[in-house]
Design an enzyme around this catalytic site. Structure first.
Site: not given
Length: 626
Positions: A90, A103, A329, A545
């Site tokens: 990240y 997301p 996230h 996912s």
């Protein structure tokens, strides 16, 4: 992402007693790395990689030295890979957060007949947020326990503490995940409400008392009227947070030169969460369009400036009934977003609105509009951010597809793992689209360990490739019995790797740790990490996912590679929901084509299994227990 941690115990939420993440055996990781890449790169490149890996893992070589250092690091830290992982995954990433990183959860479409209905929904939701926050603060939230493989294992709850207390601060080269620390005299708690690209401070505690739902409704109504006022209207500063991270960091440094802007930024960065009140989008609210609106807001023409992407939780409420949650996230995984959102929806459906009965705080002070001083330089940066967001909106290709022929119940009757079955179907689909296999990411929870986040299940196994070829190329060549054996082999390979990943024995975090340790020691990067095969191994053309839900909502996200797909799936009893994303500017990808072949593969796999149902013998685990 086999996100299967739905069962809960009643123990308090802490990490006491959880083991530390193990450091896998070096030779095991190197052997698995070679095995995972052999069928993904040309033979000559693989031979070069094999020689490089053998040199790295030689006795008394660089690999063993770095391995020893990692083992020492494990002794001194709660989680030896966490800092390396969060930077790599990240904080070092310079791409814009919308689509590329954040997301979203798309909530059930709401039937709002009036603007007041949307405000009432927002007030009710904020009450639920405050109830959930109380559970977190009093450690009353039940501890998550794993399902699937190794079911019942308690999981680390540390991520939940960051839901309403963290903020992703942009930096020129690396972002910082800021965690707010509690103090003896906490400041009044507040939420930021975005409405018509304006930002307002909504205090949820006044005179040491939490506002009830009627008070919240009153304050939200005031905010809506203030946003309608043309007397004081500021540019859509939230657009800057949708830009690349370096660009946003530079813009923020210009903003904070003015004290008014500093004060406004401080209020946003310290808020509990954002509630974004949106005008009707004007779009037909299909699942696909609602997913797109949550991911990027439709650009400046719609809601793209009515957000602040650095905050972990943004609740998006459209007066047309299009609602969802946008998640930054870096502080937590998707299951935390799911658990929190499901709590809120169940709270709202289980507790009637309390707008009439509750007594209100008298003389509520008006919510405060955040003000901005925008120089010509900032105006130019806003225009550039708007243009880039517009291009991102045009580029995203999304298809939300509900496969209704069967769901996880059918797969379980075959005594197969639904997650492994779906992963093999995705591999088969990609092969059918592109006639090759590619590096694939499926996140696996390592929350069985202190401060555990995720590792990667490398779903592009050789066995899955063999099955995909047989189903796509070899109709005349292989019998159904042979194809069934190939499917079993592929599912077993997937389940075996899943078990390694959830027990801390997968390769991605380990290799990342070895690479990070070399950098920490100011070494030149070992050849294994500059080798092209390692680069290819980390280009996840297929990013997947599993995000199951128990209520009517779904999760989606964008691809992580320019020529890749993002595939989020939600297995239900009698259906499987897929959210497939790609980019329009890639001539290699098309979400509709992927979905077409995915449906074909799922139907052909059902036909194959139905003919051979008495031969299926795999365990019915639901996945990685994530």
């Amino acid at each position: 992402m086999p996100v299967l941690e739905r069962e809960q115990s009643t123990n308090p939420g802490d990490n006491n007693g959880l083991p530390k993440l193990p450091v896998p055996d070096l030779q095991q990781t190197l052997n698995m790395y070679l095995k995972s890449m052999k069928h993904l790169v040309p033979e000559e490149r693989y031979r070069r990689t094999q020689a490089i890996v053998e040199e790295f893992g030689a006795p008394a070589g660089v690999g063993e030295m770095l391995q020893h250092k990692l083992q020492q690091r494990r002794e001194s830290q709660a989680n030896w890979v966490y800092d390396y992982w969060i930077e790599d995954m990240y904080l070092n990433n310079r791409l814009a957060l919308p689509v590329n990183s954040s997301p979203v959860m798309v909530l059930p479409n709401q039937n709002f007949n009036t603007d007041g209905d949307a405000i009432r929904f927002a007030a009710h939701l904020i009450s639920g947020v405050l109830e959930y926050k109380t559970l977190l603060e009093t450690r009353a939230l039940p501890v998550d326990c794993a399902r699937g493989q190794l079911a019942g294992t308690p999981l680390c709850m540390e991520q939940y503490s960051k839901l309403f207390t963290s903020y992703r601060l942009p930096g020129p080269r690396k972002d910082t995940l800021v965690a707010q620390k509690s103090s003896v005299m906490p400041e009044p708690e507040h939420i930021i409400v975005a409405c018509k690209n304006q930002f307002f401070v909504l205090d949820v505690v006044i005179n040491f008392r939490r506002l009830n739902e009627k008070d919240l409704y009153t304050q939200l109504e005031k905010i809506r009227k203030m946003a309608d006022s043309e007397e004081e209207h500021f540019p859509p500063i939230g657009l800057l947070t949708s830009d690349g991270r370096t660009e946003w960091a530079e813009a923020r440094n210009i903003l904070i030169k003015d004290s008014t802007n500093r004060d406004s930024l401080d209020m946003i960065e310290r808020c509990l969460c954002l509630v974004c009140l949106n005008e009707p989008s004007g779009l037909q609210l299909t699942d696909t369009n609602r997913a797109l609106l949550m991911l990027h807001g439709g650009g400046i023409e719609r809601h793209g400036g009515n957000r602040w992407y650095d905050k972990p939780m943004q609740f998006d409420i459209g007066s047309d009934g299009c609602c969802g949650v946008i998640c930054e996230h870096s502080p937590f995984e998707g299951i935390v977003l799911v658990q929190c959102t499901e709590y809120l929806l169940k709270y709202m459906s289980g507790s009637p609105s309390k707008l009439v009965r509750a007594a209100s705080v008298s003389e509520l002070p008006a919510p405060r509009r955040l003000r901005w001083k925008c120089s010509p330089e900032i105006q130019a940066l806003l225009a550039a951010s708007a243009d880039k967001l517009h291009r991102l909106v045009d580029n995203l290709d999304m298809n939300v597809f509900k496969f209704t022929k069967y769901g996880k119940d059918f797969i379980k009757k075959l005594k197969m793992s639904p997650d492994a079955y779906i992963q093999v179907a995705l591999q088969c689909t990609y092969y059918r689209c592109h006639r090759r296999a590619v590096s694939t990411y499926e996140s696996a929870s390592i929350r069985r360990f202190q401060e555990g986040r995720v590792d990667n299940i490398r779903s592009a196994t050789f066995e899955a490739l063999v099955f995909g070829k047989a189903m796509s190329d070899g109709e005349p060549t292989f019998s159904d019995d042979e194809k069934m054996e190939m499917l079993k082999d592929a599912i077993n390979a997937q389940m075996n790797y899943t078990l390694l990943a959830i027990t801390g024995m997968a390769i991605d975090n380990h290799l990342l740790g070895l690479k990070g340790m070399a950098k920490e020691m100011n070494m030149d990067p070992p050849d294994i990490f500059t080798d092209e095969t390692y680069t290819i191994s980390n280009q996840f053309i297929l990013s997947t996912s599993q995000v199951p839900t128990t209520v009517d909502m779904f999760c989606c996200y964008g691809p992580v590679a320019p020529n890749g797909y993002g595939v989020c799936y939600n297995p239900q009893s009698d259906a499987i929901l897929f959210c497939v994303s790609s980019f329009n500017d890639s001539d290699q990808t098309c979400s509709n084509t992927f979905v077409k072949h995915l449906e074909e593969c799922l139907l052909e796999m059902e036909s194959l299994c139905s003919k051979n149902s008495d031969g299926a013998s795999n365990g019915s685990n639901e996945g990685s227990g994530k």
